[in-house]
Design an enzyme around this catalytic site. Structure first.
Site, PDB file in Angstrom:
ATOM      1  N   ASP A 101       0.864  -1.171   0.000  1.00 46.63           N
ATOM      2  CA  ASP A 101       0.000   0.000   0.000  1.00 46.63           C
ATOM      3  C   ASP A 101       0.902   1.223   0.000  1.00 46.63           C
ATOM      4  O   ASP A 101       1.856   1.298   0.783  1.00 46.63           O
ATOM      5  CB  ASP A 101      -0.867  -0.017   1.268  1.00 46.63           C
ATOM      6  CG  ASP A 101      -2.295   0.406   0.999  1.00 46.63           C
ATOM      7  OD1 ASP A 101      -2.472   1.514   0.472  1.00 46.63           O
ATOM      8  OD2 ASP A 101      -3.221  -0.356   1.323  1.00 46.63           O
ATOM      9  N   ASP A 202      -3.208   4.557  -2.197  1.00 49.22           N
ATOM     10  CA  ASP A 202      -4.298   5.036  -1.345  1.00 49.22           C
ATOM     11  C   ASP A 202      -4.795   6.420  -1.789  1.00 49.22           C
ATOM     12  O   ASP A 202      -3.977   7.325  -1.998  1.00 49.22           O
ATOM     13  CB  ASP A 202      -3.767   5.115   0.094  1.00 49.22           C
ATOM     14  CG  ASP A 202      -4.865   5.392   1.109  1.00 49.22           C
ATOM     15  OD1 ASP A 202      -5.762   4.557   1.253  1.00 49.22           O
ATOM     16  OD2 ASP A 202      -4.815   6.454   1.757  1.00 49.22           O
ATOM     17  N   GLU A 256      -6.596   3.793  -5.676  1.00 47.56           N
ATOM     18  CA  GLU A 256      -7.906   3.905  -5.032  1.00 47.56           C
ATOM     19  C   GLU A 256      -8.526   5.223  -5.473  1.00 47.56           C
ATOM     20  O   GLU A 256      -7.891   6.278  -5.377  1.00 47.56           O
ATOM     21  CB  GLU A 256      -7.752   3.869  -3.510  1.00 47.56           C
ATOM     22  CG  GLU A 256      -9.107   3.724  -2.828  1.00 47.56           C
ATOM     23  CD  GLU A 256      -9.091   4.161  -1.367  1.00 47.56           C
ATOM     24  OE1 GLU A 256      -9.966   3.718  -0.616  1.00 47.56           O
ATOM     25  OE2 GLU A 256      -8.225   4.970  -0.982  1.00 47.56           O
ATOM     26  N   HIS A 331     -10.948  -3.778   3.626  1.00 49.08           N
ATOM     27  CA  HIS A 331     -10.934  -3.373   5.036  1.00 49.08           C
ATOM     28  C   HIS A 331     -11.814  -2.155   5.319  1.00 49.08           C
ATOM     29  O   HIS A 331     -11.959  -1.767   6.472  1.00 49.08           O
ATOM     30  CB  HIS A 331      -9.488  -3.080   5.441  1.00 49.08           C
ATOM     31  CG  HIS A 331      -8.932  -1.933   4.643  1.00 49.08           C
ATOM     32  ND1 HIS A 331      -8.672  -2.028   3.287  1.00 49.08           N
ATOM     33  CD2 HIS A 331      -8.653  -0.673   4.997  1.00 49.08           C
ATOM     34  CE1 HIS A 331      -8.244  -0.871   2.852  1.00 49.08           C
ATOM     35  NE2 HIS A 331      -8.215  -0.017   3.859  1.00 49.08           N
ATOM     36  N   ASP A 332     -12.351  -1.528   4.267  1.00 43.57           N
ATOM     37  CA  ASP A 332     -13.225  -0.355   4.457  1.00 43.57           C
ATOM     38  C   ASP A 332     -14.696  -0.718   4.333  1.00 43.57           C
ATOM     39  O   ASP A 332     -15.564   0.162   4.399  1.00 43.57           O
ATOM     40  CB  ASP A 332     -12.910   0.724   3.407  1.00 43.57           C
ATOM     41  CG  ASP A 332     -11.556   1.352   3.623  1.00 43.57           C
ATOM     42  OD1 ASP A 332     -11.087   1.374   4.773  1.00 43.57           O
ATOM     43  OD2 ASP A 332     -10.962   1.825   2.637  1.00 43.57           O
TER      44      ASP A 332
HETATM   45  C1  NOJ Z   1      -8.496   4.671   2.137  1.00 41.73           C
HETATM   46  C2  NOJ Z   1      -8.141   3.493   2.982  1.00 41.73           C
HETATM   47  O1  NOJ Z   1      -8.561   2.320   2.358  1.00 41.73           O
HETATM   48  C3  NOJ Z   1      -8.790   3.725   4.312  1.00 41.73           C
HETATM   49  O2  NOJ Z   1      -8.712   2.603   5.147  1.00 41.73           O
HETATM   50  C4  NOJ Z   1      -8.144   4.915   4.939  1.00 41.73           C
HETATM   51  O3  NOJ Z   1      -8.802   5.212   6.152  1.00 41.73           O
HETATM   52  C5  NOJ Z   1      -8.203   6.147   4.031  1.00 41.73           C
HETATM   53  N1  NOJ Z   1      -7.896   5.830   2.654  1.00 41.73           N
HETATM   54  C6  NOJ Z   1      -7.212   7.175   4.475  1.00 41.73           C
HETATM   55  O4  NOJ Z   1      -5.913   6.743   4.228  1.00 41.73           O
END
Ligand code: NOJ
Length: 560
Positions: A101, A202, A256, A331-332
């Protein structure tokens, strides 16, 4: 449409590890790299080709690793750089690639650059971040953080505010400063030289903010996004990273990209003749809004038509031009069976959902625990939640007058913590995740039934279905490179699509219904001539062009 280009990153499938909850190797209650090392054979056995590690770098863990305090070291609770190298070698020996990441929109406020930047405008690190004077008693503009709340934090000593698009402990880097971009390139080289195979970048679409930082359209969450999403220099900076670093290595990138649409994505990932992509793929969020709006907490009833429309649009708009990154969990996100499937039909819907997205065109990503059909934990009390975004969102809803019970109901469905409970390895103490008395986080009580050991011993488990599905994908180019055409797009129960490649044809039928649904083959299909290659009930082909689909049934037909 140009000829579809082949590439290793298109043929692979990826297993995402959120280390803290994966496997504890040293008995302190927290997942770590020793734990990962001990499970490499398991990961390989799934039939995936790569591991993506959510951040494992040194971090105060305010946002569980997405707040990095040292980009070149491993968080001590996860191990050391030596441990990481052992995992990297172990993965490579097994033919698994490793993707890291890359979090460079922001750092931790404990990063030495930020600590230096606090020393004042004369310090060279001050301009590593986005510091501005306020407007009278107000912050520099009306932007809001994506973790609800203000996007600016005031520092009294400097009489200046710094920008943080996420938690207050995650100050945004000033990517317009060439020194910051040089740091990013050095970080990339550090990990690529060590042997890693690519990056998941990210919130990469946030790294360029519009000059002058103008006020945004007033919104309670992520206000200002029109000025910090795909900002004016994004393409230029990604090109620079590509030209100067990434192109020198055989590596891949997936960015992302919140709020991304296929048309905008193509500005970055189009690989057609004469085009130069600056990323290989993008994670979009549109399909994850089939049961919510803007934020996961604005929950709506799951809408299959919405899901199909988005997924089909990405499939058709990108085909032959760009490459899709396919996912349903990370994970989100809460667990997908608890959202788009059914806990009552856990096994059936888990397999159907897997088929639905993995048989599309793109690189599939599978999140730890998804392969055994883990479900959302639904913690009842606010104090049980660890996720900063959940707490911030709670506060904002409270501010807008929502009653506690109402917000808790939302959190139980939508919190990111639903996807962050430890992986359930067995029905033993702490689900076999740790030998410690207390794991760092709650374990879903269904671990006595839902666990890897059980799934290994059951030929009809979700786990064994994932293995079969990934093997099928690997052995059939049509799944990877075939085109995409949807049928019955008006149905709110069925998602049916076909793929075509070099004279072969595949029909994918997925029912999202918890009752029997009648299915009639689309025009032009003679099912008697097809072979059922995958299915979550029995796999016999009745030969009839019309039959009943059982709850959450999926069937994949292949026509040679
Ligand atoms: C996206 C990540 O997947 C998430 O877990 C994170 O809180 C935010 N970006 C900030 O880095």
């Amino acid at each position: 449409m140009s000829e579809i280009k082949k590439a290793w990153y298109k043929e692979m499938s990826v297993y995402q590890i959120w280390t803290r909850s994966f496997c504890d190797g040293n008995g302190d209650g927290i997942g770590d790299l020793k734990g990962v090392l001990s499970k490499l054979d398991y990961i390989k056995s799934l039939g995936v080709d790569a591991i993506w590690f959510s951040p494992i770098y040194a971090s105060p863990q305010k946002d569980y690793g997405y707040d990095i305090s040292d980009y070149r070291d491993i968080a001590p609770e996860y191990g050391t750089l030596e441990d990481f190298k052992a995992v990297l070698d172990g993965a490579h020996e097994r033919g698994l690639k490793v993707i890291m990441d890359l979090v460079v929109n922001h750092t931790s406020d404990q990063h030495k650059w930020f600590k230096e930047s606090l020393k004042g405008a004369d310090n060279p690190y001050h301009d590593y971040y986005i510091w501005r004077k306020g407007k009278g008693k107000n912050p520099p503009n009306n932007w809001k953080s994506t973790f609800p709340g203000p996007a600016w934090e005031y520092n009294e000593e400097l009489d200046e505010y710094y920008l943080h698009l996420f938690a207050v402990e995650q100050p945004d880097l000033n990517m317009d400063n060439p020194a910051v971009r040089n740091e990013v390139k050095d970080i990339m080289r550090f990990w690529l030289d060590m042997g890693v195979d690519g990056f998941r970048e990210d919130v990469i679409t946030y790294i360029s903010k519009r000059e002058g930082l103008p006020n945004g359209f007033p919104l309670p969450v992520a206000c200002g996004m029109e000025h910090f999403t795909c900002g004016p220099h994004l393409h230029e900076y990604l090109s620079e990273f590509n030209d100067e670093v990434l192109s020198q290595y055989d590596c891949m990138t997936v960015g992302e990209a919140p709020m991304m649409t296929p048309d905008t994505a193509l500005k970055f990932i189009d690989e057609s003749e004469g085009k130069k992509p600056v990323l290989n793929m993008m994670f979009n969020f549109q399909h994850m809004e089939a049961d919510c709006m803007i934020t996961n907490f604005i929950v709506t009833k799951f809408n299959l038509k919405k899901l199909k429309k988005v997924m089909t649009t990405w499939q058709t708009k990108l085909y032959g031009k760009g490459w899709n990154a396919l996912y349903l969990e990370n994970h989100d996100q809460p667990r997908i069976i608890s959202r788009f499937g059914s806990e009552k039909f856990r096994v059936e819907s888990g397999k159907m959902l897997a088929t639905m997205y993995i048989c599309q065109s793109g690189t599939p990503f599978i999140y730890q625990g998804q392969e055994i059909g883990m479900t959302s934990i639904r913690l009842p009390n606010l104090s049980m939640y660890k996720d900063v975004a959940t707490h911030n969102t709670y506060d904002i809803f409270k501010k807008f007058g929502f009653p506690h019970e109402n917000i808790m109901k939302r959190a139980m469905y939508a919190s990111r913590d639903n996807g962050r409970t430890p992986v359930q390895w067995s029905d033993k103490k702490n689900a076999g995740f740790t030998t410690a008395d207390e794991p760092w986080f709650y374990i879903n009580p269904n671990y006595t039934e839902v666990n890897v050991e059980q799934a290994e011993n059951d030929p009809n488990s979700i786990l064994n279905y994932y293995r079969k599905l990934l093997k099928f994908r690997k052995e059939n180019e049509i799944v990877i490179y075939g085109d995409f055409k949807e049928h019955f797009h008006d149905s709110d129960k069925l998602y049916v699509y076909e793929r075509n490649y070099e004279g072969k044809r595949m029909l994918v039928v997925c029912s999202f219904s918890d009752t029997i649904e009648r299915f009639t083959a689309p025009k032009g299909f003679d099912l008697a001539k097809g072979k059922v290659v995958l299915g979550n009930y029995d796999e016999l082909n009745s030969g009839f062009d019309s039959f009943n689909l059982r709850p959450y049934e999926t069937k994949v037909f292949l026509f040679d």
